[in-house]
Design a protein around this motif. Structure first.
Motif, PDB file in Angstrom:
ATOM      1  N   SER A  13      -7.755   6.153 -21.975  1.00 60.99           N
ATOM      2  CA  SER A  13      -7.073   6.258 -20.681  1.00 60.99           C
ATOM      3  C   SER A  13      -7.192   4.948 -19.908  1.00 60.99           C
ATOM      4  CB  SER A  13      -7.678   7.405 -19.859  1.00 60.99           C
ATOM      5  OG  SER A  13      -7.195   7.398 -18.537  1.00 60.99           O
ATOM      6  N   LYS A  17      -4.322   2.059 -18.301  1.00 58.64           N
ATOM      7  CA  LYS A  17      -4.334   1.524 -16.936  1.00 58.64           C
ATOM      8  C   LYS A  17      -4.375  -0.003 -16.958  1.00 58.64           C
ATOM      9  CE  LYS A  17      -6.463   5.359 -14.397  1.00 58.64           C
ATOM     10  NZ  LYS A  17      -7.645   5.770 -13.593  1.00 58.64           N
ATOM     11  N   ASP A  83     -12.710   5.454 -16.484  1.00 59.71           N
ATOM     12  CA  ASP A  83     -12.005   5.180 -17.739  1.00 59.71           C
ATOM     13  C   ASP A  83     -11.826   3.682 -17.968  1.00 59.71           C
ATOM     14  OD1 ASP A  83     -10.225   5.014 -15.623  1.00 59.71           O
ATOM     15  OD2 ASP A  83      -8.646   6.211 -16.564  1.00 59.71           O
TER      16      ASP A  83
END
Length: 418
Positions: A13, A17, A83
């Motif tokens: 994840s 990003k 994350d």
């Protein structure tokens, strides 16, 4: 490779990003491409204490691509994106950061960075600088130089310099024009309301918003409040020049003791302590909302709020309801910490692109000029600041004029008059 994060399985994840941030940080990516082969930071150990966000990840990975070994901890107990921290750990960064730290855990992580014996220090708030000077003076004496991202941190470091205690040169990245004029004003201005709206989902239109402080952060917040339709925007200040500027910018200016009974939403942005305190809480409307956009959680003086309250409950994830003795309820957002980073994601990638490009160039400048800087707080040279601006304009497809030879001669001569 040592690290400590919340959950390493969150890395995938975090990678997504980081990819999004890289897409929106063209200046830093240009610097990464430029220096990935020559590796001017090869053999350099960098200790960084920054908000561990996707934007910070782009900076850290750029430093690593330029040859550096990076140790990273969070500069706020509640701002780490777990994350992203996990993704950095899987990429070989020594990261010690997770969201929701207590004070002991927070300083344990900073201590890990200090004990790595960094050559260069990158800080956001000056906690790492302070720990090095207070607890590890021998390590601090061997630091080549450091940088500082925030107004609050720069103030602390100038105090250290004024006392003759600063052990290495520090570049005040916060003072670069392409940092404070854009990051502080446009980044914090927007992201502060992003945090407030995510936390509360209030309608800003029609509200009376009180902004404490009219530095670059306060300017941005006040402007965004007006843009969102606030019925009145009131500024409180202690600096007469900034107060006058706020008046001429079209805002009301008054002391906090007067604004306290008027405002619906209060936002602090001063870098100082106890800006909103007992005497102000006692005057506030039932339902007033309190948010902080300054670096530390001391601007809204929580001990006074606790003493005045008979009941306290977490009513929403980032909203704490305090019931006062007379039945009024006040709502504190994000535990009084940076609302834009606790309740939202911090500054947009586009603006952090410039701030972190400054950080990268500051590290390179320190290494290239280490023998002649002295133990003082410095600005990044103007030409590097302008380089960041030019690269940003180019990435946006914007061209500007250049001085002609005749214009250059005119500007450099004293002979031309009326």
């Amino acid at each position: 490779m040592e690290f400590k994060v919340r959950d390493i399985s969150l890395a995938s994840s975090g990678e997504l990003k980081i990819a999004w941030a890289e897409k929106n940080m063209p200046v830093l990516m240009l610097l990464r491409k430029k220096y990935s082969e020559s590796k001017p930071l090869k053999g350099v150990k960098i200790g960084a204490v920054l908000h561990v966000t996707k934007e910070t990840a782009v900076l850290v990975l750029t430093l690593r691509e330029a040859g550096a070994e990076v140790y990273l901890a969070g500069s706020n107990p509640l701002s780490t994106q777990d994350d992203v921290a996990a993704a950095l750990a899987t990429r070989g960064i020594h990261v010690y950061a997770w969201r929701g730290q207590n004070s002991d855990e927070y300083y344990w992580c900073i201590t890990k960075i200090a004990e790595s014996k960094p050559d260069i220090v990158i800080d956001d708030g000056a906690d790492l600088h302070a720990v090095l000077h207070e607890k590890y003076p021998d390590i601090a004496s061997n630091v080549i130089g450091g940088t500082e991202e925030t107004t609050t941190g720069v103030n602390r470091l100038r105090a250290l310099e004024n006392e003759g205690l600063l052990k290495y040169p520090v570049i005040a990245v916060n003072d670069s024009y392409t940092k404070h004029m854009f990051d502080n004003r446009y980044g914090t201005g927007q992201s502060t309301f992003d945090g407030i709206l995510r936390a509360t989902n209030i309608l800003v239109a029609g509200k009376i918003v009180v902004v404490a402080g009219y530095g670059w952060v306060g300017k941005g917040i006040a402007g965004r409040a007006r843009g969102l339709g606030a019925r009145r925007v009131i500024v409180t200040e202690v600096d007469p020049i900034r107060a006058l500027e706020a008046v001429y910018d079209g805002f009301e200016v008054m002391p906090m003791k007067e604004a306290a009974s008027i405002g619906d939403v209060f936002i602090t942005a001063t870098g100082n302590i106890a800006v909103i305190r007992r005497e102000h809480f006692e005057k506030m409307k039932d339902g007033a909302i309190l948010a902080n956009a300054g670096h530390f959680n001391v601007e809204i003086w929580i001990p006074d709020l606790e003493e005045l309250s008979v009941e306290k409950r977490q009513i929403l994830p980032y909203v704490t309801e305090y019931t006062l003795k007379d039945g009024r309820k006040l709502y504190l957002l994000a535990e009084g910490r940076l609302v834009n980073l606790v309740a939202a994601e911090g500054h947009p990638s586009e603006v952090m692109d410039m701030s972190f490009a400054n950080q990268f160039l500051a590290v390179k400048y320190l290494l290239e000029n280490k023998s002649r800087l002295g133990n003082r707080v410095l600005r990044l040279p103007r030409e590097l600041d302008e380089m960041v601006a030019r690269l940003k304009l180019e990435s946006m497809g914007i061209e500007i004029d250049e001085l002609t030879p005749r214009q250059r001669e005119y500007l450099s001569s004293w002979k031309y008059g009326t």
